[in-house]
Design an enzyme around this catalytic site. Structure first.
Site, PDB file in Angstrom:
ATOM      1  N   HIS A 340      42.688  34.006  61.955  1.00  0.00           N
ATOM      2  CA  HIS A 340      42.514  35.149  62.869  1.00  0.00           C
ATOM      3  C   HIS A 340      42.949  34.869  64.296  1.00  0.00           C
ATOM      4  O   HIS A 340      42.699  35.702  65.177  1.00  0.00           O
ATOM      5  CB  HIS A 340      41.052  35.595  62.908  1.00  0.00           C
ATOM      6  N   LYS A 527      36.740  45.437  74.368  1.00  0.00           N
ATOM      7  CA  LYS A 527      37.019  44.285  73.505  1.00  0.00           C
ATOM      8  C   LYS A 527      36.347  43.079  74.148  1.00  0.00           C
ATOM      9  O   LYS A 527      35.853  43.193  75.276  1.00  0.00           O
ATOM     10  CB  LYS A 527      38.526  44.050  73.395  1.00  0.00           C
ATOM     11  N   ARG A 528      36.324  41.926  73.472  1.00  0.00           N
ATOM     12  CA  ARG A 528      35.764  40.750  74.124  1.00  0.00           C
ATOM     13  C   ARG A 528      36.502  40.489  75.434  1.00  0.00           C
ATOM     14  O   ARG A 528      37.652  40.873  75.591  1.00  0.00           O
ATOM     15  CB  ARG A 528      35.869  39.517  73.220  1.00  0.00           C
ATOM     16  N   LYS A 533      43.476  38.759  76.819  1.00  0.00           N
ATOM     17  CA  LYS A 533      43.412  40.215  76.641  1.00  0.00           C
ATOM     18  C   LYS A 533      43.732  40.944  77.941  1.00  0.00           C
ATOM     19  O   LYS A 533      43.968  42.139  77.959  1.00  0.00           O
ATOM     20  CB  LYS A 533      42.043  40.621  76.108  1.00  0.00           C
ATOM     21  N   THR A 637      41.812  45.511  66.265  1.00  0.00           N
ATOM     22  CA  THR A 637      41.409  46.582  65.361  1.00  0.00           C
ATOM     23  C   THR A 637      40.907  47.774  66.176  1.00  0.00           C
ATOM     24  O   THR A 637      40.937  48.909  65.702  1.00  0.00           O
ATOM     25  CB  THR A 637      40.302  46.110  64.392  1.00  0.00           C
ATOM     26  N   LYS A 641      41.250  52.083  65.932  1.00  0.00           N
ATOM     27  CA  LYS A 641      40.161  53.066  66.074  1.00  0.00           C
ATOM     28  C   LYS A 641      40.530  54.122  67.113  1.00  0.00           C
ATOM     29  O   LYS A 641      40.282  55.317  66.943  1.00  0.00           O
ATOM     30  CB  LYS A 641      38.849  52.359  66.456  1.00  0.00           C
TER      31      LYS A 641
END
Ligand code: 26V
Length: 791
Positions: A340, A527-528, A533, A637, A641
């Site tokens: 992952h 998100k985290r 990111k 993911t 959504k």
């Protein structure tokens, strides 16, 4: 048990009885929580029937099973999905309507089962839902943490972590199975393969039911809890404390040796208990251990459950008296591994001293695996320096990913780009050795939770236009595409958005006191919190936009109001990530309180982002922020959504964004920034000088100046700014210009409403590929090969 959900009158009778039994209350006097508890309790009991039928079918028909081993299952609340999937929700609604009870409010009384920290854990939860809904015998295996992932609070704008005591109130969906407890040994020493004087603990399973959608299937998620063992002689304080800690919390601090030991204890607990449990059942049903691969696949979710590989070897050799080769053959036909992430700090390694001390026999087995693997490598003429990086033990560490690749028959990435990077870069040496093992399984999301359950408005629109078949076959929402220019449909979608924005505005107002403008673009990054990111890139643009609104009237005149919303938890020891949270919070106060720009720009960082919060945020978004440094986000993911709920992606060509753009069309999303290839070239050439970019860009200079003025001490955020100027590993400054342009484009596009809602429709209509039903079907076709349960 008779079905008490058959009709509203039978249900009412049973419900009244349950309220009386549990709390000695009547419907009129029960609290919201009590109403919830009675409902959950009743439903859970009702599901027993289908659980038994499912189990019986699987056993009597000798169905092969997948055991999904995962450290995390981020389930969120179960009440809604269990009610909807079981098909009982309408009966409950009717009864509650008669009584004037708001079912929605009752559902909110359940606490999230927050047994995970991000995408990997939520993916596992989506997979449970999809597998059960596709009638596949897949069972989850994990740990029953007494505390979920921490509760986040902001104090002086900084993240503070508080325990999440989610089990303090009863968890109505679980059932303790004392008689299936497993004794687990730690420590001790080895004499002739036997473990002498270990410390025993008892692993007790709790089964949580997993309900398939409208098919009568109920499988389980098995959560193991550590308890004191009768096999252990001395129940002194030290022992009891140790036992208590093992399943106390998810991802305990591992900066110390004791912390590392504890993590490894957790990993061994759910791996060893899960495997032993399987072997016992397998033999109880009269089967030969040599046939294990016919009856089981063990899917390893990232490397946390790696220990099932040596543990299975141990049981086969030490307890079942098979030879090494025969055992290895069984293992490598049964285990499959999913990777992952390519981030090196997440590739698990365990110091051999700590490892050997806790798991001496397991360590011996890994040593033997390693000895044989090195022979394989030599025979394949792998050069010596590569042998060194590929071996299972090296530089004083046990390397979990290497064990997984060697011990599995399948190695998969989670999006097309990610798998390519694994094959061609990160795991290239392994790929050259075992090309047949590598495959891609692009992630997905359960559209039942992420559309049917959370967005009734959009569900109704789709039902009216397409009928209901798309609900069981999501790719059929492609039928929406032909309405892309239909003003009436565009308007319905717009109304749906507005309704979802209002619900979110209400929640944010209640939680933070900030009032958001419903007629603004909702730009959301949830998100985290991680440097790759690039929440930092987002806030730099927000500051730039704010400064421009204050200084450039022409710009201000043309600017469409925009709300920037963040939600994220940072790992407690991740100083940079926590700094970024504080920065965003401080920026938000300045901007939200500036009356000059107030109605045009707002910034909110929601506290304690979790699955329930996510259910409010995704449907309210216009813009989905997916702005990771290309190559770093394995899939994502959340991006899916957002897409399914009608947001447009502003993002880099990373992870599953690549496939989102492929499906929806590049013209229907806003793509910017370096490609994965360009990023890797920059890393290779080693010539990136972020300072040069800064020196040549006045916008960045003003933004930095603004940040220095946020606090009395101008150096407060220097650790963030200096990092950008001197290293900027995640290429924030490099992508800044292109991101600012992308944001300008988004703001401009939104003003062209006909075009905007057409783009939105194109995204929704082409989100069908991203249902986890598709992902699970692919896993099953290529890896698991399970037959369906037919009841
Ligand atoms: C690693 C570690 C290392 C130390 C402490 C805690 C911890 C927790 C988790 C991990 C593994 C992180 C891997 C992960 O979450 N990957 C995410 O997986 C998602 C599902 O495949 C994917 O969508 C995301 O892109 C990816 O970041």
């Amino acid at each position: 048990m008779d079905n008490v959900f058959l009709n509203k009158d039978i249900f009412k009778g049973a419900y009244i009885l349950m309220l009386k039994n549990l709390f000695n209350k009547k419907v009129e006097s029960a609290t919201t929580y009590e109403k919830y508890a009675a409902l959950a309790s009743l439903l859970n009991k009702q599901l027993d029937d289908n659980y038994e039928k499912t189990t019986k079918y699987v056993e009597e028909n000798n169905l092969k099973k997948t055991i999904y081993f995962s450290m995390e299952f981020l389930m969120g609340r179960l009440i809604t999905s269990n009610l909807m999937n079981s098909g009982y929700i309408d009966v409950v609604k009717e009864a509650f309507d008669d009584w004037g009870i708001d079912l929605n409010e009752v559902e909110q009384a359940e606490t999230d089962a927050g047994l995970g920290n991000g995408g990997l854990g939520r993916l596992a939860a989506c997979f449970l839902d999809s597998a059960a809904s596709l009638s596949l015998p897949l069972y989850g295996n994990s740990l029953r943490y007494k505390k979920g992932f921490f509760v986040q609070r902001f104090e002086n704008d900084q993240q503070k972590e508080y325990p999440d005591p989610w089990l303090e109130k009863p968890f109505y969906w679980e059932e303790r199975k004392e008689d299936e407890a497993i004794q687990i040994p730690y420590f001790g020493y080895v004499k002739d393969t036997k473990l002498i004087d270990p410390v025993w603990i008892k692993a007790v399973p709790y089964d949580v039911k997993v309900v398939g959608a409208n098919n009568g299937i109920v499988t389980t998620l098995r959560l193991w809890s550590a308890e004191k063992s009768q096999w252990h002689k001395y129940h002194d304080d030290e022992y009891l404390k140790m036992v208590d800690k093992i399943t106390e919390s998810l991802y305990p601090d591992d900066s110390t040796e004791a912390g590392k030991t504890l993590r490894l204890q957790q990993q061994y607990l759910f791996s060893a208990a899960g495997i032993k449990n399987v072997i016992l059942n397998h033999k109880k049903l009269g089967r030969d251990v040599r046939d294990l691969p016919k009856y089981y696949v063990f899917q390893v979710n990232d490397t946390h459950p790696t220990l099932i590989i040596p543990e299975l070897m141990r049981i086969l050799m030490d307890e079942e008296n098979l030879g090494y080769d025969e055992s290895w053959d069984i293992v490598t036909k049964t285990v499959a591994y999913t990777n992952h992430t390519i981030l090196s700090e997440a590739l698990e390694k365990w110091n051999i001293k700590i490892f050997r001390n806790l798991l001496p026999r397991t360590f011996e087995i890994i040593q033997e695996m390693n000895r044989r693997f090195k022979i394989v490598l030599e025979e394949a003429k792998v050069p010596a320096e590569k042998v060194y990086t590929m071996q299972l033990i090296g530089a004083n560490n046990v390397r979990m990913a290497n064990i997984c690749i060697y011990g599995s028959f399948s190695v998969n990435g989670v999006a097309a780009l990610h798998t390519d990077i694994l094959k061609n870069i990160e795991l290239n040496d392994f790929y050259n050795l075992y090309p047949e093992k590598f495959n891609n399984k692009t992630n997905g999301i359960t559209h039942r939770r992420w559309l049917l359950h959370i967005n009734h408005e959009l569900t109704d629109i789709l039902n009216n236009l397409l009928g209901t078949k798309w609900q069981t076959d999501l790719p059929q929402i492609k039928g929406l595409e032909k309405y892309k220019d239909d003003k009436k449909v565009q308007n319905q979608i717009k109304e749906m958005k507005l309704a979802k924005k209002r619900a979110l505005i209400k929640k944010i107002k209640a939680d933070t006191g900030v009032t958001l403008n419903e007629n603004a673009i909702f730009d959301i990054q949830i998100k985290r919190l991680h440097e790759y990111k690039r929440q930092l890139l987002n806030i730099l643009n927000v500051i730039h936009t704010y400064l421009r609104l204050k200084s450039d009237n022409e710009f201000k005149k043309n600017f469409y109001p925009q709300n920037f919303i963040f939600g994220a938890k940072a790992a407690p020891s991740y100083v940079m990530a926590k700094g970024i949270i504080e920065l965003i919070n401080k920026v938000s106060h300045v901007i939200n309180n500036d009356v000059e720009t107030n109605d045009l720009l707002k910034v909110v960082f929601v506290e304690n982002y979790n699955v329930t919060y996510a259910e409010f945020l995704f449907p309210a978004a216009d813009l989905s922020e997916q702005i990771s440094t290309a190559s770093k986000e394995a899939s994502g993911t959340g991006n899916m959504k957002f897409m399914l709920n009608g947001a447009i992606t502003i993002g880099t060509m990373d992870g599953a964004n690549v496939e989102i753009v492929q499906e929806a069309g590049k013209e229907n999303n806003i793509i910017f920034g370096l490609s994965a290839e360009e990023v890797n070239n920059i890393y290779k050439n080693n010539g990136y000088v972020p300072r040069k970019i800064y020196d040549q860009d006045q916008r960045l200079q003003r933004v930095f100046e603004f940040i220095r003025k946020l606090t009395p001490n101008p150096t407060h955020f220097d650790f963030i700014l200096q990092n950008l100027l001197t290293s900027d590993y995640f290429l924030v400054l490099k992508d800044f210009d292109s991101y600012v342009s992308a944001q300008e484009k988004a703001n401009y596009l939104y003003k062209n409403q006909d075009l905007w809602w057409k783009m939105v429709i194109m995204n929704i209509a082409n989100a069908g590929f991203f249902t986890s039903d598709r992902t699970i079907s692919e896993y099953n076709q290529d890896i698991w090969k399970l037959d369906t349960i037919k009841i």
